[in-house]
Design a protein around this motif. Sequence first.
Motif, PDB file in Angstrom:
ATOM      1  N   GLU A  38      19.612  48.023  81.965  1.00 20.63           N
ATOM      2  CA  GLU A  38      19.599  47.370  83.277  1.00 20.63           C
ATOM      3  C   GLU A  38      18.818  46.069  83.125  1.00 20.63           C
ATOM      4  O   GLU A  38      18.021  45.926  82.190  1.00 20.63           O
ATOM      5  N   PRO A  39      19.040  45.112  84.042  1.00 23.05           N
ATOM      6  CA  PRO A  39      18.265  43.873  83.954  1.00 23.05           C
ATOM      7  C   PRO A  39      16.780  44.190  84.134  1.00 23.05           C
ATOM      8  O   PRO A  39      16.394  44.798  85.130  1.00 23.05           O
ATOM      9  N   TYR A  53      21.211  42.220  78.757  1.00 22.64           N
ATOM     10  CA  TYR A  53      21.684  42.066  77.387  1.00 22.64           C
ATOM     11  C   TYR A  53      20.832  40.986  76.729  1.00 22.64           C
ATOM     12  O   TYR A  53      20.866  39.833  77.130  1.00 22.64           O
ATOM     13  N   VAL A  54      20.073  41.394  75.723  1.00 28.94           N
ATOM     14  CA  VAL A  54      19.076  40.529  75.112  1.00 28.94           C
ATOM     15  C   VAL A  54      19.587  40.014  73.766  1.00 28.94           C
ATOM     16  O   VAL A  54      19.861  40.802  72.865  1.00 28.94           O
ATOM     17  N   PRO A  63       7.904  29.670  65.609  1.00 24.16           N
ATOM     18  CA  PRO A  63       7.222  30.827  65.014  1.00 24.16           C
ATOM     19  C   PRO A  63       7.655  32.201  65.502  1.00 24.16           C
ATOM     20  O   PRO A  63       7.421  33.186  64.813  1.00 24.16           O
ATOM     21  N   GLU A  64       8.277  32.295  66.649  1.00 23.85           N
ATOM     22  CA  GLU A  64       8.621  33.614  67.167  1.00 23.85           C
ATOM     23  C   GLU A  64      10.102  33.747  67.470  1.00 23.85           C
ATOM     24  O   GLU A  64      10.802  32.762  67.669  1.00 23.85           O
ATOM     25  N   VAL A  65      10.566  34.987  67.487  1.00 25.29           N
ATOM     26  CA  VAL A  65      11.931  35.292  67.905  1.00 25.29           C
ATOM     27  C   VAL A  65      11.912  35.340  69.428  1.00 25.29           C
ATOM     28  O   VAL A  65      11.062  36.016  70.022  1.00 25.29           O
ATOM     29  N   LEU A  66      12.824  34.615  70.057  1.00 29.66           N
ATOM     30  CA  LEU A  66      12.899  34.616  71.521  1.00 29.66           C
ATOM     31  C   LEU A  66      13.963  35.599  71.988  1.00 29.66           C
ATOM     32  O   LEU A  66      15.047  35.678  71.404  1.00 29.66           O
ATOM     33  N   GLU A  67      13.647  36.332  73.029  1.00 32.79           N
ATOM     34  CA  GLU A  67      14.590  37.265  73.658  1.00 32.79           C
ATOM     35  C   GLU A  67      15.169  36.559  74.871  1.00 32.79           C
ATOM     36  O   GLU A  67      14.457  36.298  75.846  1.00 32.79           O
ATOM     37  N   VAL A  68      16.470  36.240  74.788  1.00 38.26           N
ATOM     38  CA  VAL A  68      17.076  35.386  75.806  1.00 38.26           C
ATOM     39  C   VAL A  68      18.394  35.959  76.317  1.00 38.26           C
ATOM     40  O   VAL A  68      18.984  36.841  75.703  1.00 38.26           O
ATOM     41  N   GLY A  69      18.853  35.400  77.432  1.00 35.46           N
ATOM     42  CA  GLY A  69      20.135  35.777  78.005  1.00 35.46           C
ATOM     43  C   GLY A  69      21.292  35.045  77.335  1.00 35.46           C
ATOM     44  O   GLY A  69      21.104  34.166  76.488  1.00 35.46           O
ATOM     45  N   CYS A  70      22.482  35.396  77.741  1.00 38.12           N
ATOM     46  CA  CYS A  70      23.709  34.911  77.114  1.00 38.12           C
ATOM     47  C   CYS A  70      23.845  33.392  77.146  1.00 38.12           C
ATOM     48  O   CYS A  70      24.115  32.775  76.114  1.00 38.12           O
TER      49      CYS A  70
END
Length: 172
Positions: A38-39, A53-54, A63-70
């Motif tokens: 779920e969101p 959906y990440v 330096p970091e992995v980003l968790e982003v939307g489509c």
Amino acid sequence: MPTESREEQIVAAGRGKWSKAGVPHKGWQCVDIEDLGEPQIECGMCESQTIRYVHHMEHPNYPEVLEVGCICAGHMEGDVAAARTRESSMKSRTHKRKRWLSRKWKISAKCNPWIKADGFRVTVYRRGSGWAATVSSQNNSLVQHSRRNYKTEDQAKLAAFDHITRLLAKET
């Protein structure tokens, strides 16, 4: 002409990290995608959209992995269509996962449930006090055994499904 989505408007407005110095806007690569069910988290790039959906995005100069939307993922990698295809595939896998346990599993000579799907054979079996699974490609070029035990047969089946999903995502 179709109207822009809210996400497209957020990107165009330069919200969140889109306006921060030192954050690359192009040249990112998606290294994983996951369904949170779920969101529930905020997009790590626009910092405005709640996402389900990440897309895990990586950049050699960040330096970091980003968790982003489509939509943010698509702009970051320079290919919105690829991000949409990736997310559509994940949505399809989510629906398939809901049906996974109710599919007709065969029983092997050793009385273990098994099934063929997506170019793989999955076998679940008792191991110690729990359950484990083996996922193998149909040509046996890949054979992987679960590292951990699961409390139930169904948990082992779902873990195998999730593993296949990750393997398929790496192929694309």
